[in-house]
Enzyme design. Structure first.
Site, PDB file in Angstrom:
ATOM      1  N   ASP A 285       0.840  -1.171  -0.113  1.00  0.00           N
ATOM      2  CA  ASP A 285      -0.069  -0.078   0.176  1.00  0.00           C
ATOM      3  C   ASP A 285       1.107   1.194   0.130  1.00  0.00           C
ATOM      4  O   ASP A 285       1.999   1.207   0.080  1.00  0.00           O
ATOM      5  CB  ASP A 285      -0.931  -0.002   1.368  1.00  0.00           C
ATOM      6  CG  ASP A 285      -1.947   1.179   1.523  1.00  0.00           C
ATOM      7  OD1 ASP A 285      -2.349   1.434   0.339  1.00  0.00           O
ATOM      8  OD2 ASP A 285      -1.857   2.015   2.428  1.00  0.00           O
ATOM      9  N   SER A 286       0.307   2.258  -0.318  1.00  0.00           N
ATOM     10  CA  SER A 286       1.245   3.642  -0.036  1.00  0.00           C
ATOM     11  C   SER A 286       1.603   3.901   1.186  1.00  0.00           C
ATOM     12  O   SER A 286       2.644   4.754   1.608  1.00  0.00           O
ATOM     13  CB  SER A 286       0.161   4.865  -0.364  1.00  0.00           C
ATOM     14  OG  SER A 286      -0.865   4.929   0.417  1.00  0.00           O
TER      15      SER A 286
ATOM     16  N   CYS B 202      -4.280  -1.483  -2.090  1.00  0.00           N
ATOM     17  CA  CYS B 202      -4.429  -0.046  -2.216  1.00  0.00           C
ATOM     18  C   CYS B 202      -5.470   0.111  -3.452  1.00  0.00           C
ATOM     19  O   CYS B 202      -5.165  -0.318  -4.499  1.00  0.00           O
ATOM     20  CB  CYS B 202      -2.947   0.319  -2.367  1.00  0.00           C
ATOM     21  SG  CYS B 202      -2.978   2.211  -3.022  1.00  0.00           S
TER      22      CYS B 202
ATOM     23  N   GLU C 264      -2.768   8.778   8.406  1.00  0.00           N
ATOM     24  CA  GLU C 264      -1.268   8.686   8.408  1.00  0.00           C
ATOM     25  C   GLU C 264      -0.601   9.289   9.723  1.00  0.00           C
ATOM     26  O   GLU C 264       0.219   8.794  10.221  1.00  0.00           O
ATOM     27  CB  GLU C 264      -0.714   8.783   7.091  1.00  0.00           C
ATOM     28  CG  GLU C 264      -0.659   8.004   6.084  1.00  0.00           C
ATOM     29  CD  GLU C 264      -0.124   6.443   6.231  1.00  0.00           C
ATOM     30  OE1 GLU C 264       0.951   6.442   6.998  1.00  0.00           O
ATOM     31  OE2 GLU C 264      -0.656   5.483   5.665  1.00  0.00           O
TER      32      GLU C 264
ATOM     33  N   CYS D 251     -10.809   3.274  -0.261  1.00  0.00           N
ATOM     34  CA  CYS D 251      -9.707   3.460   0.076  1.00  0.00           C
ATOM     35  C   CYS D 251      -9.291   2.668   1.461  1.00  0.00           C
ATOM     36  O   CYS D 251     -10.215   2.564   2.199  1.00  0.00           O
ATOM     37  CB  CYS D 251      -9.300   5.025   0.208  1.00  0.00           C
ATOM     38  SG  CYS D 251      -7.630   5.349   0.977  1.00  0.00           S
TER      39      CYS D 251
ATOM     40  N   HIS E  72      -7.328   3.062   3.553  1.00  0.00           N
ATOM     41  CA  HIS E  72      -6.864   3.504   4.912  1.00  0.00           C
ATOM     42  C   HIS E  72      -8.401   3.801   5.750  1.00  0.00           C
ATOM     43  O   HIS E  72      -8.251   3.879   6.854  1.00  0.00           O
ATOM     44  CB  HIS E  72      -6.355   4.923   4.626  1.00  0.00           C
ATOM     45  CG  HIS E  72      -5.058   4.985   4.189  1.00  0.00           C
ATOM     46  ND1 HIS E  72      -4.441   4.408   3.127  1.00  0.00           N
ATOM     47  CD2 HIS E  72      -4.061   5.353   5.166  1.00  0.00           C
ATOM     48  CE1 HIS E  72      -3.171   4.805   3.250  1.00  0.00           C
ATOM     49  NE2 HIS E  72      -2.773   5.277   4.409  1.00  0.00           N
TER      50      HIS E  72
HETATM   51  N1  DGL Z   1      -4.634   3.250   0.707  1.00  0.00           N
HETATM   52  C1  DGL Z   1      -4.518   3.887  -0.815  1.00  0.00           C
HETATM   53  C2  DGL Z   1      -6.018   3.537  -1.402  1.00  0.00           C
HETATM   54  O1  DGL Z   1      -6.673   2.536  -0.919  1.00  0.00           O
HETATM   55  C3  DGL Z   1      -3.733   4.974  -0.735  1.00  0.00           C
HETATM   56  C4  DGL Z   1      -4.408   6.113  -0.245  1.00  0.00           C
HETATM   57  C5  DGL Z   1      -3.246   7.444  -0.535  1.00  0.00           C
HETATM   58  O2  DGL Z   1      -2.181   7.059  -0.624  1.00  0.00           O
HETATM   59  O3  DGL Z   1      -3.786   8.684  -1.118  1.00  0.00           O
HETATM   60  O4  DGL Z   1      -6.148   4.333  -2.046  1.00  0.00           O
END
Ligand code: DGL
Length: 274
Positions: free
Chosen positions: A10-11, A73, A152, A184, A186
């Site tokens: 993931d990011s 992600c 984050e 997302c 996150h």
């Molecule tokens: N968790 C990621 C997603 O599902 C990336 C979010 C990000 O880095 O902006 O899109």
């Protein structure tokens, strides 16, 4: 039987929400998790750049000997899943499709909301996935650029988080959606805030459980599962600060993250160029 680990990326820390479901579904497998903390967030970046990052990370994981790669992600899945599948020889599983399916099944009034990053919204992938299942469904998409940086930063109790969620939820409430996709990885990290803002009448869809099942089925179909009687382990890598991933990870997974190592961006680029 195949003792190689599964690679998850993931990011940043968002993919931990998917890793958690993998640990519940496949406690006997080993996992390597890579968060691209140095380049997080991906959301505001153009698709081509996200695709390059995803190819670098996946090539690195493949070189490190994983047997399957899970793009945990949505932004990377939206920008890069076909490119990853074309480039790599190990199977690649993404997120996104299971949520579209679950949302179509859950909605009663066929009005579906989407909260996601700008990159995911711009890709239009959710709308096409939903329309392929129900051409009469109405999809209302809202990009939420403010959420990932706050998550984050560990801003659970920060009033700016609830304010931001209320702002992004407003157009979806006005549109009368009864189902909202958390598009997302996150966002489940702030599930209590989302649940309070949307209330009981709206179903929040996040399908990491189904994604984990898809990973387990892929391993089974290809005959590359590990011994079901063993206990698996997890290794954590980040291009950012190991302490930051450790703190977020331990809080969310409720698991000691003993091994968080740093990977240089040059190593990722080298793997992709090889
Ligand atoms: N968790 C990621 C997603 O599902 C990336 C979010 C990000 O880095 O902006 O899109």
């Amino acid at each position: 039987m195949d003792a190689r680990p599964v690679g998850v990326f993931d990011s940043g820390a968002g993919g931990l929400t998917v890793l958690h479901e993998c640990l519940v579904t496949m406690p006997h497998e080993d996992f390597v998790y890579l968060g691209d903390g140095e380049r997080c967030p991906y959301g505001p970046r153009p698709a081509g750049e996200i695709r390059r990052f995803a190819l670098e990370i996946a090539s690195y994981l493949e070189t490190a000997g994983v047997k399957l790669i899970l793009a945990a992600c949505n932004s990377a899945t939206a920008a890069a899943l076909p490119a990853l599948q074309e480039r790599l020889s190990v199977p690649v599983v993404g997120v996104l499709a299971p949520e579209a399916r679950a949302a179509v099944q859950a909605t009663r009034n066929r009005r579906i909301g989407l909260l996601a990053t700008e990159a995911t919204v711009c890709s239009g992938r959710y709308t096409s996935a939903i329309r392929a299942l129900d051409a009469g469904a109405h999809v209302h998409e809202v990009a939420c650029p403010g959420l990932v940086p706050l998550i984050e930063a560990g801003a659970g109790a920060d009033p700016r988080l609830a304010d931001a969620v209320r702002g992004y939820a407003a157009p979806l409430k006005a549109a009368g959606v009864d189902t909202v996709i958390l598009g997302c990885t996150h966002y489940p990290l702030i599930r209590p805030v989302l649940e309070r803002v949307f209330g009981r009448d709206v179903t929040l869809v996040f399908s990491a459980g189904e994604t984990a099942r898809e990973v387990a089925e892929t391993l089974a179909r290809k005959g590359i599962e590990n011994d079901p009687d063993r206990e698996g382990s997890c290794r954590f890598l980040t291009t950012g600060e190991p302490e930051e991933l450790r703190a977020l990870g331990e809080r969310f997974l409720q698991l000691p993250l003993e091994r968080v190592a740093r990977v240089a961006l040059t190593e990722l680029a080298r793997a992709a160029a090889a």
